[in-house]
Scaffold this motif. Structure first.
Motif, mmCIF file in Angstrom:
data_model
loop_
_atom_site.group_PDB
_atom_site.id
_atom_site.type_symbol
_atom_site.label_atom_id
_atom_site.label_comp_id
_atom_site.label_asym_id
_atom_site.label_seq_id
_atom_site.Cartn_x
_atom_site.Cartn_y
_atom_site.Cartn_z
ATOM 1 N N THR A 166 0.991 -1.190 0.243
ATOM 2 C CA THR A 166 0.015 -0.042 0.031
ATOM 3 C C THR A 166 0.817 0.974 0.056
ATOM 4 O OG1 THR A 166 -1.627 -1.033 1.523
ATOM 5 C CG2 THR A 166 -2.131 0.948 1.140
ATOM 6 N N ARG A 168 3.298 2.547 -1.917
ATOM 7 C CA ARG A 168 3.652 3.400 -3.059
ATOM 8 C C ARG A 168 2.188 3.937 -3.450
ATOM 9 N NH1 ARG A 168 7.284 4.600 -6.944
ATOM 10 N NH2 ARG A 168 6.294 4.816 -9.280
ATOM 11 N N PRO A 169 1.081 3.380 -3.556
ATOM 12 C CA PRO A 169 -0.032 3.944 -4.005
ATOM 13 C C PRO A 169 -0.747 5.012 -3.106
ATOM 14 C CG PRO A 169 -0.397 1.502 -4.224
ATOM 15 C CD PRO A 169 0.887 1.942 -3.456
ATOM 16 N N VAL A 172 1.568 8.024 -4.152
ATOM 17 C CA VAL A 172 1.177 8.784 -5.164
ATOM 18 C C VAL A 172 -0.068 9.638 -4.877
ATOM 19 C CG1 VAL A 172 0.275 8.429 -7.562
ATOM 20 C CG2 VAL A 172 2.263 7.113 -6.817
ATOM 21 N N PHE A 173 -1.094 8.830 -4.143
ATOM 22 C CA PHE A 173 -2.290 9.550 -4.048
ATOM 23 C C PHE A 173 -2.104 10.885 -3.141
ATOM 24 C CE2 PHE A 173 -5.847 10.106 -0.627
ATOM 25 C CZ PHE A 173 -6.739 10.258 -1.549
#
Length: 293
Positions: A166, A168-169, A172-173
């Motif tokens: 979780t 990296r996502p 980015v978010f």
């Protein structure tokens, strides 16, 4: 923008996800690490919590910043570092574990120092009639910061694999949300934007440079390692503007208070990158002769 569902509901939820992601990168061991390196931690936290708000106060007085914008600068100064600071520290050879420890402690302390510093600024700059952090709002700030971090740490404790997947996502978010909110805050005050930029552009730029310089220079004066000095510079110099923007827009309901953080969120990437390259080049030059020998 203040009346939209995004600010009232979506932005706090977005911040909750970001702080949850921050919690996924933290463990109880990060807090225990304080005992092993108390001098470094104490220096960085004192700089972040005590010195920088005074630096910000001095800058808004020198530049005669309007009251609501001045409150925004003080709120920015009170905001902790975050995942972006960890990323910059990694890019420029900093001690990322040191960053993580500072982020963990600072995130907890900020839940209490942000309301304290912001309320003092509101009273000093006489904006009490326009906004204020009453008890209910203080509790809201604490909940926005602490609860999702705690949940993230709990999830990591139960499933390190999920936390790793979780990470990296969520990063980015976080960047996407920061860009969207910053642009929204700037566009929401577009009629006065040129005047605001003139007032807080220099203030936020100087504040960023002073924060980075104090973080790095002070650490070197204390004879901390070069990697810890880089970590200190990034943690102290790169504030979690998403927290400041969320409090400005959804808690204080003020686009003007959000402007300094929105401007800073753009400036910090440029200045932190330039600063990182400068200190990294210096380290490479200092190791050059010995390496050649």
């Amino acid at each position: 923008m203040n009346d939209s569902a995004f600010v009232a509901i979506g932005l706090p939820i977005a911040l909750g996800i970001i702080m949850f992601g921050l919690g996924l990168s933290l463990t109880v061991a990060d807090f225990r690490r304080v005992a092993r390196n108390p001098k470094a931690i104490a220096f960085a936290l004192t700089l972040q919590i005590v010195i920088l708000p005074w630096v910000a106060f001095g800058l808004v007085k020198i530049f005669s910043v309007d009251s609501l914008l001045a409150v925004g600068v003080m709120l920015l100064a009170a905001s902790p570092g975050g995942t972006t600071a960890n990323l910059f520290s990694h890019l420029f050879r900093g001690d990322v574990a040191f960053n993580v420890t500072l982020t963990a402690i600072n995130s907890v302390l900020a839940a209490f120092t942000i309301p304290l510093i912001t309320n003092l600024a509101i009273r000093y700059f006489d904006t009490e009639g326009d906004l204020g952090l009453q008890t209910g709002k203080v509790v809201q700030v604490i909940a926005l910061v602490l609860v999702p971090v705690g949940i993230g740490m709990l999830v990591r404790h139960r499933s390190t694999e999920f936390a790793a997947q979780t990470d990296r996502p969520v990063r980015v978010f976080s960047i996407i949300i920061l860009v969207v909110v910053s642009l929204g805050a700037l566009l929401g005050e577009r009629e006065n934007l040129a005047d605001y930029l003139q007032q807080v552009g220099w203030v936020t730029g100087f504040f960023c440079l002073v924060s980075l310089s104090f973080g790095y220079g002070g650490a070197r004066l204390l004879r901390l390692s070069a990697s810890q000095a880089v970590a200190s510079a990034m943690e102290v110099g790169i504030h979690n503007t998403t927290v400041a923007l969320t409090i400005s827009l959804s808690v204080l309901d003020s686009n003007q208070v959000a402007i300094p953080s929105a401007v800073y969120s753009v400036i910090m990437y440029v200045l932190a990158t330039a600063f990182g390259f400068a200190i990294t080049r210096g380290r490479l030059r200092s190791h050059g002769p010995s390496a050649a020998a």
